[in-house]
Design a protein around this motif. Sequence first.
Motif, short mmCIF file in Angstrom:
data_model
loop_
_atom_site.label_atom_id
_atom_site.label_comp_id
_atom_site.label_asym_id
_atom_site.label_seq_id
_atom_site.Cartn_x
_atom_site.Cartn_y
_atom_site.Cartn_z
N LYS A 33 0.70 -1.18 -0.07
CA LYS A 33 -0.01 -0.04 -0.04
C LYS A 33 0.91 1.28 -0.11
O LYS A 33 0.52 2.29 -0.73
N PHE A 34 1.95 1.23 0.74
CA PHE A 34 2.76 2.44 0.75
C PHE A 34 3.42 2.66 -0.60
O PHE A 34 3.50 3.84 -0.95
N GLY A 35 3.97 1.58 -1.24
CA GLY A 35 4.37 1.69 -2.68
C GLY A 35 3.47 2.22 -3.55
O GLY A 35 3.66 3.26 -4.41
N ARG A 36 2.15 1.80 -3.48
CA ARG A 36 1.13 2.33 -4.40
C ARG A 36 0.79 3.83 -4.16
O ARG A 36 0.81 4.84 -5.17
N ILE A 37 1.01 4.46 -2.77
CA ILE A 37 0.85 5.76 -2.54
C ILE A 37 2.08 6.55 -2.93
O ILE A 37 1.78 7.58 -3.54
N MET A 38 3.12 6.03 -2.80
CA MET A 38 4.22 6.64 -3.50
C MET A 38 4.23 6.98 -4.90
O MET A 38 4.68 8.02 -5.44
N THR A 45 2.76 16.94 -6.71
CA THR A 45 2.77 16.35 -5.36
C THR A 45 3.88 16.97 -4.66
O THR A 45 5.22 16.98 -4.98
N LEU A 46 3.63 17.34 -3.37
CA LEU A 46 4.60 17.52 -2.36
C LEU A 46 5.53 16.42 -2.18
O LEU A 46 5.14 15.26 -2.13
N ASN A 47 7.03 16.78 -2.14
CA ASN A 47 7.91 15.61 -2.13
C ASN A 47 7.91 15.01 -0.65
O ASN A 47 8.09 15.47 0.10
N CYS A 48 8.17 13.67 -1.22
CA CYS A 48 8.37 12.73 0.19
C CYS A 48 9.58 11.89 -0.48
O CYS A 48 9.48 11.33 -1.45
N MET A 49 10.57 11.62 0.68
CA MET A 49 11.69 10.86 -0.07
C MET A 49 11.88 9.87 1.19
O MET A 49 12.08 10.18 2.31
N LYS A 50 11.81 8.50 0.74
CA LYS A 50 11.95 7.41 1.67
C LYS A 50 12.79 6.49 1.13
O LYS A 50 12.96 6.42 -0.27
N LEU A 51 13.72 5.79 1.75
CA LEU A 51 14.53 4.59 1.22
C LEU A 51 13.58 3.57 0.93
O LEU A 51 12.51 3.24 1.72
N SER A 82 5.47 14.09 3.32
CA SER A 82 5.18 12.57 3.98
C SER A 82 4.00 12.63 4.79
O SER A 82 3.52 11.56 5.01
N TYR A 83 3.35 13.83 5.05
CA TYR A 83 2.10 13.88 5.65
C TYR A 83 1.13 12.96 4.69
O TYR A 83 0.19 12.33 5.18
N ARG A 84 1.27 13.24 3.32
CA ARG A 84 0.35 12.53 2.69
C ARG A 84 0.38 11.20 2.40
O ARG A 84 -0.53 10.44 2.35
N LEU A 85 1.55 10.49 2.84
CA LEU A 85 2.01 9.14 2.92
C LEU A 85 1.16 8.62 3.90
O LEU A 85 0.37 7.63 3.59
N TRP A 86 1.26 9.18 5.27
CA TRP A 86 0.63 8.77 6.29
C TRP A 86 -0.73 8.72 6.25
O TRP A 86 -1.62 7.80 6.68
N LYS A 87 -1.42 9.83 5.58
CA LYS A 87 -2.77 10.15 5.68
C LYS A 87 -3.48 9.18 4.80
O LYS A 87 -4.59 8.65 5.02
N ASN A 88 -2.89 8.82 3.57
CA ASN A 88 -3.35 7.81 2.67
C ASN A 88 -3.27 6.46 3.22
O ASN A 88 -4.03 5.63 2.76
N PHE A 89 -2.32 6.23 4.04
CA PHE A 89 -2.51 4.89 4.58
C PHE A 89 -3.15 4.58 5.56
O PHE A 89 -4.16 3.82 5.64
N PHE A 90 -3.25 5.51 6.61
CA PHE A 90 -4.20 5.35 7.89
C PHE A 90 -5.67 5.90 7.83
O PHE A 90 -6.48 5.25 8.38
N GLY A 91 -5.74 6.75 6.63
CA GLY A 91 -7.13 7.38 6.52
C GLY A 91 -7.06 8.91 7.18
O GLY A 91 -6.78 9.00 8.39
N GLU A 92 -7.32 9.79 6.41
CA GLU A 92 -7.36 11.29 6.94
C GLU A 92 -8.22 11.14 8.18
O GLU A 92 -8.05 12.01 9.14
N ASP A 93 -9.25 10.58 8.38
CA ASP A 93 -10.36 10.81 9.57
C ASP A 93 -9.52 10.11 10.73
O ASP A 93 -9.90 10.26 11.73
N LEU A 94 -8.75 9.06 10.66
CA LEU A 94 -8.01 8.47 11.73
C LEU A 94 -6.77 8.75 12.07
O LEU A 94 -6.21 8.43 13.18
N LEU A 95 -6.18 9.77 11.26
CA LEU A 95 -4.78 9.95 11.55
C LEU A 95 -4.65 11.55 12.19
O LEU A 95 -5.17 12.53 11.78
N ARG A 96 -4.12 11.51 13.42
CA ARG A 96 -3.93 13.03 14.26
C ARG A 96 -2.29 13.11 13.96
O ARG A 96 -1.75 12.75 14.62
#
Length: 263
Positions: A33-38, A45-51, A82-96
């Motif tokens: 799922k993280f790969g699909r988001i990336m 899109t705002l830049n997110c850099m991860k190994l 990176s916020y976009r990465l976490w938001k799309n994984f957990f869901g915007e309504d579940l992530l604080r």
Amino acid sequence: MKGHDIEVWSAGGDSSVSGKSSQKHFDEFALNKFGRIMKSAGVETLNCMKLAHYLPEYQRLFTKSDGSKVDFLEIGVQHGGSYRLWKNFFGEDLLRWTGIDINQKCLALNNQLAPEKGLVYCGSQADPVFLEDVASQRGEFDIVIDDGSHQSEHIIASFKTLAKHVRDGGLYIIEDVHACYWKGFRGDSDSSNALSYFLGLAHSLNVQATRHERCSKNLRPDELVTPPALIRKIELLPSMIVCHMGAPLPMIEWKAGMKSVIA
């Protein structure tokens, strides 16, 4: 892919590892799922850099939280992607989500977020007063990720302050530990190393043994180290440290059977 820049680091100039090409490894790292988001990121899109090898590890570590509300603290906002990465994984309504960065420009991300969804604070990750103030307003946390300065002394200082603000069973993760081996990141003496600090904390995982009646009287002080907060497990991966926070599980000696080949 437009909007993507990929660089391969190899151990000896060979493009293959374990008989696989770098492309094959990349494809496997991104098969989640993280790969699909990336991959869904584009030039706007705002830049997110991860190994890339982080992605399956995050899939493994965070899947247990999928579907639950998550209080998330990230040290290092940088470009904001990176916020976009976490938001799309957990869901915007579940992530604080809470972000920390020393660069005032990162506060611009607050213009795109509702405070209950995400909030950026500006300050140094090495400042305990600042960190305690953030934790008092936004903690306790289920996940803390240090993707900040990568300075060893900053990594250690942040952990010493924030570890106690992670819920029992939560995760404290340090990214980009490879910087410990690079000049300019190792500390004032150029000999300190954040990885060495966490290797030292591994002794605390055996607290049951050091408190046992059979404990040696000759233990060194470093073998009796007390962590800033209880740690249940430490995982070491290439360029990543994962601390599973919480009281160590009890050591329960179980003897099954009564006979012995040496009796």
